[in-house]
Design an enzyme around this catalytic site. Structure first.
Site, PDB file in Angstrom:
ATOM      1  CE1 TYR A 267      -4.173   1.743   0.235  1.00 55.37           C
ATOM      2  CE2 TYR A 267      -2.668   3.406   1.084  1.00 55.37           C
ATOM      3  CZ  TYR A 267      -3.889   3.065   0.539  1.00 55.37           C
ATOM      4  OH  TYR A 267      -4.815   4.037   0.284  1.00 55.37           O
TER       5      TYR A 267
ATOM      6  CD  GLN B 207     -11.567   2.413  -1.925  1.00 57.07           C
ATOM      7  OE1 GLN B 207     -11.869   2.333  -0.740  1.00 57.07           O
ATOM      8  NE2 GLN B 207     -11.375   3.594  -2.523  1.00 57.07           N
TER       9      GLN B 207
ATOM     10  CG  ASN C   5      -6.515   6.864   5.128  1.00 52.27           C
ATOM     11  OD1 ASN C   5      -6.795   5.664   5.258  1.00 52.27           O
ATOM     12  ND2 ASN C   5      -7.041   7.626   4.188  1.00 52.27           N
TER      13      ASN C   5
ATOM     14  CB  SER D 122       7.322   9.516  13.545  1.00 48.00           C
ATOM     15  OG  SER D 122       8.642   9.113  13.388  1.00 48.00           O
TER      16      SER D 122
ATOM     17  CD  GLN E 231      11.355  11.086  13.394  1.00 46.03           C
ATOM     18  OE1 GLN E 231      10.317  10.458  13.294  1.00 46.03           O
ATOM     19  NE2 GLN E 231      12.273  11.098  12.427  1.00 46.03           N
TER      20      GLN E 231
ATOM     21  CG  HIS F 254       7.461  12.449   9.993  1.00 54.07           C
ATOM     22  ND1 HIS F 254       7.285  12.148   8.681  1.00 54.07           N
ATOM     23  CD2 HIS F 254       8.706  12.000  10.304  1.00 54.07           C
ATOM     24  CE1 HIS F 254       8.373  11.550   8.201  1.00 54.07           C
ATOM     25  NE2 HIS F 254       9.250  11.455   9.167  1.00 54.07           N
TER      26      HIS F 254
ATOM     27  CD  GLU G 177       9.282   5.270  14.595  1.00 52.81           C
ATOM     28  OE1 GLU G 177       8.870   6.343  15.086  1.00 52.81           O
ATOM     29  OE2 GLU G 177       9.005   4.906  13.440  1.00 52.81           O
ATOM     30  CG  HIS G 178      13.490   6.997  14.647  1.00 51.46           C
ATOM     31  ND1 HIS G 178      12.197   7.459  14.508  1.00 51.46           N
ATOM     32  CD2 HIS G 178      13.775   6.327  13.504  1.00 51.46           C
ATOM     33  CE1 HIS G 178      11.721   7.081  13.333  1.00 51.46           C
ATOM     34  NE2 HIS G 178      12.651   6.392  12.693  1.00 51.46           N
TER      35      HIS G 178
ATOM     36  CG  ASP H 241      13.660   9.044   8.331  1.00 53.45           C
ATOM     37  OD1 ASP H 241      13.328   8.015   8.943  1.00 53.45           O
ATOM     38  OD2 ASP H 241      13.445  10.195   8.758  1.00 53.45           O
TER      39      ASP H 241
ATOM     40  CD  GLU I  12      -0.633 -33.245  26.252  1.00 50.70           C
ATOM     41  OE1 GLU I  12      -1.031 -33.282  25.071  1.00 50.70           O
ATOM     42  OE2 GLU I  12       0.268 -32.476  26.650  1.00 50.70           O
TER      43      GLU I  12
ATOM     44  CG  HIS J 203      -2.180 -37.106  19.583  1.00 44.62           C
ATOM     45  ND1 HIS J 203      -3.509 -36.840  19.428  1.00 44.62           N
ATOM     46  CD2 HIS J 203      -1.528 -35.964  19.219  1.00 44.62           C
ATOM     47  CE1 HIS J 203      -3.663 -35.584  18.987  1.00 44.62           C
ATOM     48  NE2 HIS J 203      -2.475 -35.035  18.852  1.00 44.62           N
TER      49      HIS J 203
END
Lengths: 433, 433
Positions: free
Chosen positions: A130, A191, A214, A237, A259, A262, A327-328, A361, A415, A420
């Site tokens: 995507y 979609q 999104n 971020s 950052q 963003h 994250e960073h 990045d 068991e 088995h």
């Protein structure tokens, strides 16, 4: 939000908790809408996708024009400036070289009982990528998703990208060409995710879907998970810089702002052992915010979620960092390697003053799709592993079954799983006859 | 359900699609109940957990008695028969030996630009292990979850297991001892998952939760995902056996029944190149179903979802297998290794007549937590990787920033992320001064 914290303050722990627990994401509840869209695409296939594309993107397509031809891709990519193409070529090379080293190896061995054991890695057959349209359409993100898939050996990489009002991003098309994307469909939203997961008359279903999007895209990915694999759902971020006083405040300010620009919900934090330096960075941030193109976004992020924390020493800084699990993580200190050794939870670490996070990045090589919202405690960034799966292998010899089969019979009985046990017993009976 | 299919039949494709698309799971919608339980545990901690445990498990606990003492665990484990303990010890050794080979290595290298790149693996700090109570309380599942966590280096492994009416399974306690589980709480259901994810006054929060459970547990794991990591949500078990005519029909029947006896929704399939052998297996299944302890369950599974498919040859069998992407795949043919080479999608492969699937459930070494419902197309069984996370590392030298920094500036500009570019520009300005 507390903007300037000192770990020696009596209320530090409360302030730090406020920072840690700040709810930065306002995800609108679009789940019902998305469920309807997915059901529609499952029921009506292409027709549903085309109607929804006309409604949301104001583009009239047909099953024949939904997919871009190689000529259309090439024509769009040609509009990318030559220096952008050259930079994307270098980025793809470096990302590929890094991810090629991630390829795991197959293993096979025979143990002392005579059993042959091992595993084998195989790529996902088809992956869907995507790519957002509009402002957040980043060629760098395309490379970060497409290159690991191709390195893993994915044979079919199908990309979807909405083209609102027909707009196509030339740099994204150039990146798709360079990365070797196999199919490009000019559709987006829930979609497009549904079409990739379930297939339509024109689009063959894939096995795994990755890439940012999104709230509708994120909700759709959650819903089709299970039918196909998905990557993580990324949150806003984050960056944490740990810096001693021996840095240029403006450099660190720019790293924090890279950052913050963003997203209004991004979080930029500085931990420093030097209070005066911390204040100088905060001033440098304010100064840069006067002129920065994205100052509206970056300013809100910094005001609402940014902070400077003054720590007693680097050990304390490392401990705070692990509680943040950023994250960073940028380590701008005299001995960044030694400090990195003290860090357990971080998506990516950038070592030393010559490694601004922005290098990661775009061009460093490691992936920029990384765990957010403290999830570096338990998860990793995107890698070739996301496009591979492991099949375990076991082959007993008659001798090895004789050696370990009885234990399986005992456990099956304990068991209450009789069949088995009998499946082993039947074979042992023949061996012992 | 079609019970006996031949690929040469004109309606084979339709029948095979029916098999593939059989909706075997009837997951009751318990999401609202679970959301309420989680909110209650977040708000009231121990008090909520204890009330819910009294209501659902009919056990009155206090914060002090919620956790089992080592003496209580030892006393319960002592009730396990000696042969069961010995079998668990062997199983743990073999599972550990297999999973130790899965440990990935850290990497670090310097590229031609002078950039040092690499990554580092670290274990999750704390993991939670859900173990069901009652009938489906399997010591083997405990080992399959706990051993990879311990091999990965997880320091704190906290287990929850409900004890309805106070009942404790001695074999499960023995397995917990053998695997080195650090904490055991006698709680279960959504409240136990919430306690592990968010913590209470008595139970410290963990970072990752794995292990099987009922619909409430599965819904709770889905809901806390993001706050913590979770393993896959497993569907009903499946086996596909590919067998030529040179096999004992009773052995294959027992292998099929060893999945069917798990669950009325389990699926057992045989693909054979020998129609007469296929009929003999079906007869052997019916015969075994006359006396099998769990014949009620296994019989329904076999009737509703079982099938024998006669294929033209092994190539066709392999192609059908990849469309099924089975959780367990048994290859009972003359050259199982050659056939395995033709398989792309399977959770685990069992090679040859001496490797009944039950060996893999208990004692083989590979993990028995495997992808179900065709998800072997894109995912893998449980492994040490589920308890590790990767931190990527990048360290630019001044020279490497000079070499690759300009490309980052170009890409940042093309993505309209000015601060990203400036963070590189500021450093390059100093270098070029």
């Amino acid at each position: 939000m507390p903007q300037f914290l000192e770990t020696t303050a009596t209320d530090f722990e409360a302030q730090f908790q406020t920072l840690l627990n700040a709810k930065r994401e306002d995800s609108p509840d679009v789940d019902d809408v998305v469920a309807g869209i997915i059901a529609d695409v499952r029921a009506r296939g292409d027709a549903a996708v085309l109607e929804l594309t006309e409604r949301f993107d104001r583009v009239a397509l047909t099953p024949e024009t939904m997919r871009m031809t190689p000529e259309e891709v090439a024509a769009a990519a040609d509009d990318a400036p030559e220096e952008v193409r050259a930079a994307l070529v270098l980025a793809e090379e470096r990302i590929r070289a890094y991810h090629e080293r991630q390829m795991p190896s197959d293993e096979s061995w025979t143990d002392e009982s005579g059993a042959r054991l091992g595993w084998r890695w195989t790529p996902v057959s088809a992956a869907g990528l995507y790519v957002p349209g509009g402002l957040a359409s980043y060629p760098s993100s395309l490379l970060m998703n497409a290159v690991p898939a191709k390195v893993a050996g994915v044979q079919r990489l199908a990309m979807v990208v909405p083209t609102p009002d027909g707009a196509v991003n030339p740099a994204v098309m150039a990146a798709a060409q360079i990365a070797g994307v196999d199919e490009i469909y000019r559709i987006g939203g829930a979609q497009a995710v549904a079409a990739l997961a379930y297939g339509t008359q024109t689009i063959a279903a894939v096995d795994k879907i990755t890439g940012p999007g999104n709230a509708f895209v994120a909700a759709a990915k959650r819903r089709v998970f299970g039918r196909v694999g998905i990557d993580m759902i990324a949150g806003p971020s984050e960056i944490l810089v740990i810096a001693d006083g021996d840095n240029d405040p403006d450099w660190i300010a720019l790293d924090l702002l890279s950052q913050a620009e963003h997203d209004e919900s991004a979080q930029s934090l500085l931990i420093t052992t030097d209070a005066a330096f911390g204040k100088a960075v905060a001033e440098a941030v304010d100064k840069r915010l006067e002129t920065l193109e994205r100052r509206a976004i970056a300013g809100i992020s910094w005001r609402d979620y940014g902070a400077v924390i003054v720590a007693r020493d680097l050990d304390e800084a490392a401990a705070l960092s692990d509680r943040i699990a950023p994250e960073h993580l940028e380590l701008c200190v005299a001995d960044p390697d030694a400090l990195a050794e003290k860090i357990t939870h971080a998506g990516a670490i950038f070592l030393g003053q010559w490694t601004p996070e922005a290098i990661g990045d775009y061009i460093g090589g490691p992936n920029h799709v990384l765990p957010t919202a403290r999830s570096a405690r338990f998860s990793s960034g995107l890698s070739v592993m996301d496009f591979l799966k492991r099949t375990t292998l076991a082959k007993m010899s008659a001798d090895s079954l004789r050696a370990i089969g009885p234990a399986a019979e005992v456990l099956a009985t304990s068991e209450s799983l009789e069949a088995h046990g009998l499946s082993v017993t039947a074979r042992l009976s023949k061996l012992n006859r």
